[in-house]
Design an enzyme around this catalytic site. Structure first.
Site, mmCIF file in Angstrom:
data_model
loop_
_atom_site.group_PDB
_atom_site.id
_atom_site.type_symbol
_atom_site.label_atom_id
_atom_site.label_comp_id
_atom_site.label_asym_id
_atom_site.label_seq_id
_atom_site.Cartn_x
_atom_site.Cartn_y
_atom_site.Cartn_z
ATOM 1 N N ASP A 446 -1.094 1.023 -6.393
ATOM 2 C CA ASP A 446 -1.939 1.252 -7.652
ATOM 3 C C ASP A 446 -1.411 2.430 -8.266
ATOM 4 O OD1 ASP A 446 -4.782 1.037 -8.604
ATOM 5 O OD2 ASP A 446 -4.806 3.242 -7.674
ATOM 6 N N GLU A 499 1.353 -2.077 -9.998
ATOM 7 C CA GLU A 499 0.384 -2.142 -11.078
ATOM 8 C C GLU A 499 0.759 -0.813 -12.032
ATOM 9 O OE1 GLU A 499 -4.137 -0.938 -12.450
ATOM 10 O OE2 GLU A 499 -2.978 0.527 -10.721
#
Length: 771
Positions: A446, A499
């Site tokens: 993330d 990401e």
């Protein structure tokens, strides 16, 4: 009686415990040699401030027997000989209470030899109990363990730090160990010692910053925390950073749990799946928040546990044609509204969904059904909750001390200090933990952009440049390269997905080629452009045609996953269905063509839960998806179309085998902006071809001529406008055939009945069936 004449303890040693300023209580507690005028004897000391009486007993090795033998000349000779199975004698002894100091000492008139013993303790309230003295045990961690931890290369850190069930020096118990380099004193507290920080002081191993203690006779299910005295003298209580399990929020205590013992049944899967295999395989990911996919219908406040999810989610994934499930973070976190992205227990599967073994069983069953399991992983930042990692020993341990480096002003979180080897080791070992101990197939990292840029989300003066004056975080670069290299060696089955929302170069190139080493990157540029394009009224789309085609300019710069993720259906952005313009029919038609275009576009696929049946409302982590919508005809038909599209995608290698090279894609015509039509062909490595044509307006185009990639018959294998999926049923009677009419720089062409707001796939069947 002056007790001071009966002890060899010094006042300084006593004060170090009283004042919580002792880094090695083992130096004077437990069993030690004592020099006397009669030789080296034995002294045992214990600190029991709530006791009025202490006695001890032990199994003491018997001394060798003295055997009297006659020599050949008849003279007697004395020599020692091992005893033949004598029963060891039990040594029972009383301790002297050293006044009101809390210390007890027993001096034994026996030659020193280390042994283990029980302490029989009587408290002032009359309660009696017996324990084995933890201060009689040697350290569990070896010097080599400490060296690896200090070097940042102990990739099974979770077997050395935290709470680990084991047998040590012949006794079963739990080894507790924690990194708190600047603490004055550390104790482990729990229900086993009435949360009393004076019962189990830990020792620091040299200058490593690691504190440890082995407590015999403890097992699974013990609640515990670490009580830490900071350099300033404050008392703080922290959860275990490497706890294997934790209490259900809002409670926060760590819970002891085993690492080993689960019997896996996925050997065939693990032996045949490896990271590089995914490049030439279908990859259709179902992104799930396990707390809101479904809830208990009889108690909507209750989460389903992993066993219940296995019974319902795994069959659904198989039916819908997904190849992988990706879970939003399942590590422990205190706040439901964070969706798991503000982690406090990095090594602890959240108690919301059951036990660690229940999660293992879920992964096991996924593998037995050929489903991969990917976890969202958050090494970018962590929350400031007082019980967790932040200012762990009263100082900045896991984070930077300087807030310009150590805090995210927008998120209100701390940033990991990846330049500190113990911190990078904590995170790399954590990745190995999920991949090896839970057999997970990959991690989606993330917020990578926030890790890569020192000025991410910060204004001038709020960040510190790197040594060259730039904004790139060199520590992050080294951390990610290290992580990827270790994954390839220790978890070769697993993939790493970034990401990353910027154009930082070479995210998915190997480190040896100057990259960061990720296997995949979320294609967030495509997602933003495509959803913006789809939100326009069809009549206006011709003015935004480049938003549909631009992604192919950079499609092979990285290994991409095309994503329609959770971030696109929250915070006022609307659900996928509500993003679509037009009346109800047009909304569903737009969504059908959107999915058809996505699955034809180069790149692997990811869809968030609810996308596949047209969830009306935005996602809400506090409640189940609206599964009742499946009984409404438009939603049910969309759901059936998505299922057919997903399974078709898995079956047709032209749609996935050559995703990351231009050999797998060729434009037929991308310049028909006036009609908002694009067409291209997808190819595999063995000659299969699928012609994909999309009409992004509600006007049927019949006939619509296209240059043909190859002469022959093209079978219609998918049409998003089919009547049984809620469309207008404009189609091509099952197939089309090329005509010898040159068109668009090709020697032959086809006439297509192109449906309104429709996408059509044609599979090349060759020339043999031409009429």
């Amino acid at each position: 009686m002056d007790w001071q004449q009966f002890t060899s303890l010094t006042h300084e040693q006593m004060e170090s415990l009283w004042n919580f300023n002792c880094k090695d209580p083992f130096a004077f507690l437990g069993i030690h040699p004592l020099e006397t005028d009669r030789g080296l004897k034995t002294v045992i000391r214990t600190y029991q401030p709530d006791a009025i009486f202490v006695s001890g007993e032990t199994i003491f090795p018997a001394k060798p027997l003295q055997i009297i033998e006659k020599t050949a000349k008849g003279k007697k000779s004395t020599k020692q000989k091992e005893a033949e199975a004598p029963k060891p004698e039990t040594l029972i002894f009383d301790f002297i209470k050293l006044g009101d100091t809390g210390f007890f000492e027993a001096t034994l008139d026996v030659e020193f030899e280390a042994f283990f013993y029980n302490l029989n303790i009587t408290l002032s309230n009359g309660v009696k109990y017996t324990v084995k003295d933890p201060y009689a045990f040697l350290p569990v961690l070896s010097e080599f363990d400490c060296h690896l931890i200090g070097a940042g290369t102990h990739y099974e850190l979770y077997r050395k730090l935290g709470a680990n069930l084991m047998e040590h020096e012949g006794f079963k118990g739990i080894q507790f160990a924690v990194w708190a380099p600047n603490a004055k004193s550390v104790s482990v507290v729990g229900n086993f010692n009435t949360w009393n920080g004076r019962r189990h002081f830990m020792r620091m191993l040299g200058s490593t910053g690691i504190w440890e203690i082995f407590i015999p006779d403890l097992g699974e299910g013990e609640l515990y925390r670490f009580e830490i005295h900071t350099p300033e003298g404050s008392l703080i209580t922290k959860i275990d950073p490497l706890a294997k399990w934790s209490e259900l929020r809002p409670a926060t205590a760590s819970i002891t749990a085993h690492l080993d013992g689960y019997e896996w049944d996925d050997k065939l899967y693990m032996d045949t799946h490896y990271a590089t295999r995914v490049f030439g395989s279908p990859m259709n990911i179902y992104e799930v928040h396990p707390g809101s996919w479904k809830r208990d219908p009889n108690n909507p406040e209750r989460f389903l546990n992993w066993d219940e999810l296995a019974d319902q989610l795994i069959p659904y994934i198989k039916e819908m044609g997904y190849t992988h499930v990706e879970f939003m973070p399942v590590a422990e976190h205190p706040l439901d509204e964070s969706w798991g992205y503000q982690v406090t227990g990095y090594y602890s599967p959240s108690s919301r969904y059951g036990t660690p073994d229940q999660f293992r069983r879920f992964v096991d069953l996924c593998h037995q059904n050929e489903i991969g399991v990917i976890l969202d992983w958050v090494p970018a930042h962590f929350p400031k909750d007082a019980h967790a990692l932040g200012r762990f020993d009263g100082t900045a341990c896991y984070e930077h001390a300087d807030p310009r480096q150590g805090e995210h002003p927008h998120w209100g979180t701390y940033i990991f200090n990846l330049g500190r080897k113990e911190v990078s080791n904590f995170l790399i070992s954590n990745a190995m933990y999920w991949l090896r101990e839970f057999h997970c197939d990959g991690l989606r990292v993330d917020a990578v952009a926030s890790m890569l840029y020192l000025d991410y989300g910060k204004k001038a003066g709020e960040w510190v440049p790197n040594k060259d004056g730039g904004n790139i975080n060199y520590d992050t670069i080294e951390f990610l390269k290290h992580l990827n290299s270790i994954m390839g060696r220790l978890a070769p089955h697993a993939i790493l997905i970034a990401e990353e929302s910027t154009s930082f170069p070479c995210i998915t190139r190997p480190p040896e080629r100057g990259g960061l080493g990720f296997h995949y990157k979320w294609n967030m540029g495509w997602m933003n452009d495509f959803l913006t394009y789809m939100s326009h009224e069809p009549i206006h789309r011709k003015y935004h045609h480049n938003m549909l085609t631009f992604s192919m300019i950079y499609a092979y710069s990285e290994n991409f996953i095309q994503v329609l993720s959770h971030d696109e259906v929250v915070h006022g952005k609307g659900s996928m269905l509500c993003k679509m313009p037009g009346d109800n029919w047009q909304k569903f038609a737009n969504l059908r063509i959107a999915y058809a275009f996505m699955y034809a576009h180069p790149g692997k696929k990811l869809n968030f839960m609810g996308n596949d049946f047209g969830q009306f409302r935005e996602w809400n982590e506090k409640q189940s998806l609206d599964w009742h919508l499946l009984s409404w005809e438009p939603h049910g038909k969309l759901h059936e179309m998505f299922k057919a599209l997903s399974n078709l995608y898995k079956q047709e290698s032209a749609l996935w085998e050559v995703d990351h090279h231009s050999d797998g894609f060729e434009w037929i015509w991308c310049d028909d902006a006036d009609n908002s039509i694009v067409s291209f062909v997808r190819k595999d490595a063995h000659g299969a071809q699928i012609l994909c044509v999309f009409n992004f307006t509600p006007v049927p185009r019949a006939p619509y001529r296209l240059g043909a990639p190859a002469r022959g018959v093209w079978k219609e294998i998918f049409n998003s406008d089919a009547g049984f999926w809620g469309g207008s049923n404009v189609g091509n009677n099952g197939q089309i055939q090329t005509q010898d009419v040159a068109w668009q720089n090709r020697s032959s062409s086809v006439d297509i009945q192109l449906p309104p707001l429709g996408g059509v796939y044609f599979k090349y069947m060759g020339e043999k069936d031409m009429k």
